[in-house]
Design a protein around this motif. Sequence first.
Motif, short mmCIF file in Angstrom:
data_model
loop_
_atom_site.label_atom_id
_atom_site.label_comp_id
_atom_site.label_asym_id
_atom_site.label_seq_id
_atom_site.Cartn_x
_atom_site.Cartn_y
_atom_site.Cartn_z
N THR A 124 0.85 -1.20 0.00
CA THR A 124 0.00 0.00 0.00
C THR A 124 0.87 1.24 0.00
N TYR A 125 2.14 1.09 0.44
CA TYR A 125 3.08 2.19 0.63
C TYR A 125 2.58 3.19 1.68
N ASN A 126 1.71 2.72 2.55
CA ASN A 126 1.32 3.47 3.75
C ASN A 126 1.63 2.58 4.93
N ASP A 309 -9.64 1.30 3.80
CA ASP A 309 -9.47 2.48 2.94
C ASP A 309 -8.45 2.23 1.84
N THR A 310 -7.48 1.35 2.12
CA THR A 310 -6.48 0.99 1.12
C THR A 310 -6.35 -0.53 1.12
N THR A 311 -5.83 -1.07 0.04
CA THR A 311 -5.57 -2.50 -0.01
C THR A 311 -4.27 -2.76 -0.74
N ILE A 323 -14.98 -4.43 -3.87
CA ILE A 323 -15.22 -2.99 -3.82
C ILE A 323 -14.70 -2.48 -2.48
N LEU A 324 -13.85 -1.46 -2.50
CA LEU A 324 -13.37 -0.84 -1.27
C LEU A 324 -14.45 0.08 -0.71
N VAL A 325 -14.86 -0.16 0.53
CA VAL A 325 -15.88 0.68 1.16
C VAL A 325 -15.39 1.34 2.43
N GLY A 326 -14.16 1.00 2.89
CA GLY A 326 -13.63 1.59 4.10
C GLY A 326 -14.51 1.29 5.30
N THR A 327 -14.55 2.23 6.25
CA THR A 327 -15.44 2.08 7.41
C THR A 327 -16.50 3.17 7.41
N ASP A 328 -16.83 3.66 6.22
CA ASP A 328 -17.91 4.63 6.04
C ASP A 328 -19.24 3.87 6.11
N LYS A 329 -20.00 4.09 7.17
CA LYS A 329 -21.21 3.27 7.38
C LYS A 329 -22.22 3.42 6.25
#
Length: 372
Positions: A124-126, A309-311, A323-329
């Motif tokens: 992810t480079y994070n 948020d990243t993968t 699909i990336l959805v993060g923790t946004d409810k």
Amino acid sequence: MKKILIVFGTRPEAIKMAPVVKEFKKCEQDFETKVCVTAQHREMLDQVLSFFNICPDFDLNLMKPNQNLYSLTGDIINGMKPVLEEFKPDIVLVHGDTTTSSAAALAAFYSGAKVGHVEAGLRTYNKLAPFPEELNRQLTGRIADYHFAPTSKSQNNLLQEKTDASSIMVTGNTVIDALIESVEIVNKVHDNDDINRLKELIDPKKKLIVVTGHRRENHGQGFLNICDALNTIAKTEHVQVIYPVHLNPNVQKPVYSILGDNPNIHLIDPLPYEAFIWLMDKAYLIVTDSGGVQEEAPSLGKPVLVMRDTTERPEAVEAGTVILVGTDKNKIADEAMNLIENTERYNKMSQLHNPYGDGKASQRIVDFLLKN
């Protein structure tokens, strides 16, 4: 004859290294192969060892109550020293991004053994996402002599970091090897208590959503958001949620307090590997923050919502299988409901090609080391 030491410590590592162990064991004329487990996870690790019929030659048995990264890292390095001195391996194979991987690789380097990194080159480079896995993987990559990259994108990451091209082999991901074998085994099982309990729990009239979640970076507000989203999804009458809840108290506390009274959500104990494979196969949709599930589920034709948020697995996002959805409810709930209601979109997503391999990754690793 080369001496190979295969080291792992967690359930995900065990799943992904099991087919590697079996492939090396087939080549007794070329390799003397031994298995060392750190038991960074104990109970969940043992379930996988039993399922794949693997008996470790060395068991460091390091899991302790409330263990932390400081003590675990030191214990692995110190625990590996006598193993390395006794067996004197030519090559130590480690997997992925765990504390076991990076610490065992460092210990192997200190011993003079070469290091092979299975599932190399994901980035992810994070360095804080995922934590501590991203930095574990990068550290292991700097130590490793051989890099078994699951995809060409992983290979390109390594090449950009000035890794010697001749030391890299694109293999596919060994988790697909494990999955193919596991589905065959599970489909032949007719009397498994865990699977029988799941059969009683599942309502065949409802669309089943399977949830897993455990990532450190989601602890706190992230898990509160995830639980709120699941409550929203489970208000739909024709939906059923089954959530095997990770044992970490930072996961258990919010999950049980927020979701425990929802009749459409079934909170259960973590499942043995074979029961979880069976459950994934029965799912309509999977919601997870797990890396391995991102790779496994598309082979079963299951769309995945990834609560990160990243993968470090962008291939699946690009292929459209996750699909990336993060923790946004709101995003979690909206994407889930869209796939539940939009049959055309669901069918298209479930039929996409899995970018992670054909089930022959372990064989490619063995073939590479026969020549190097």
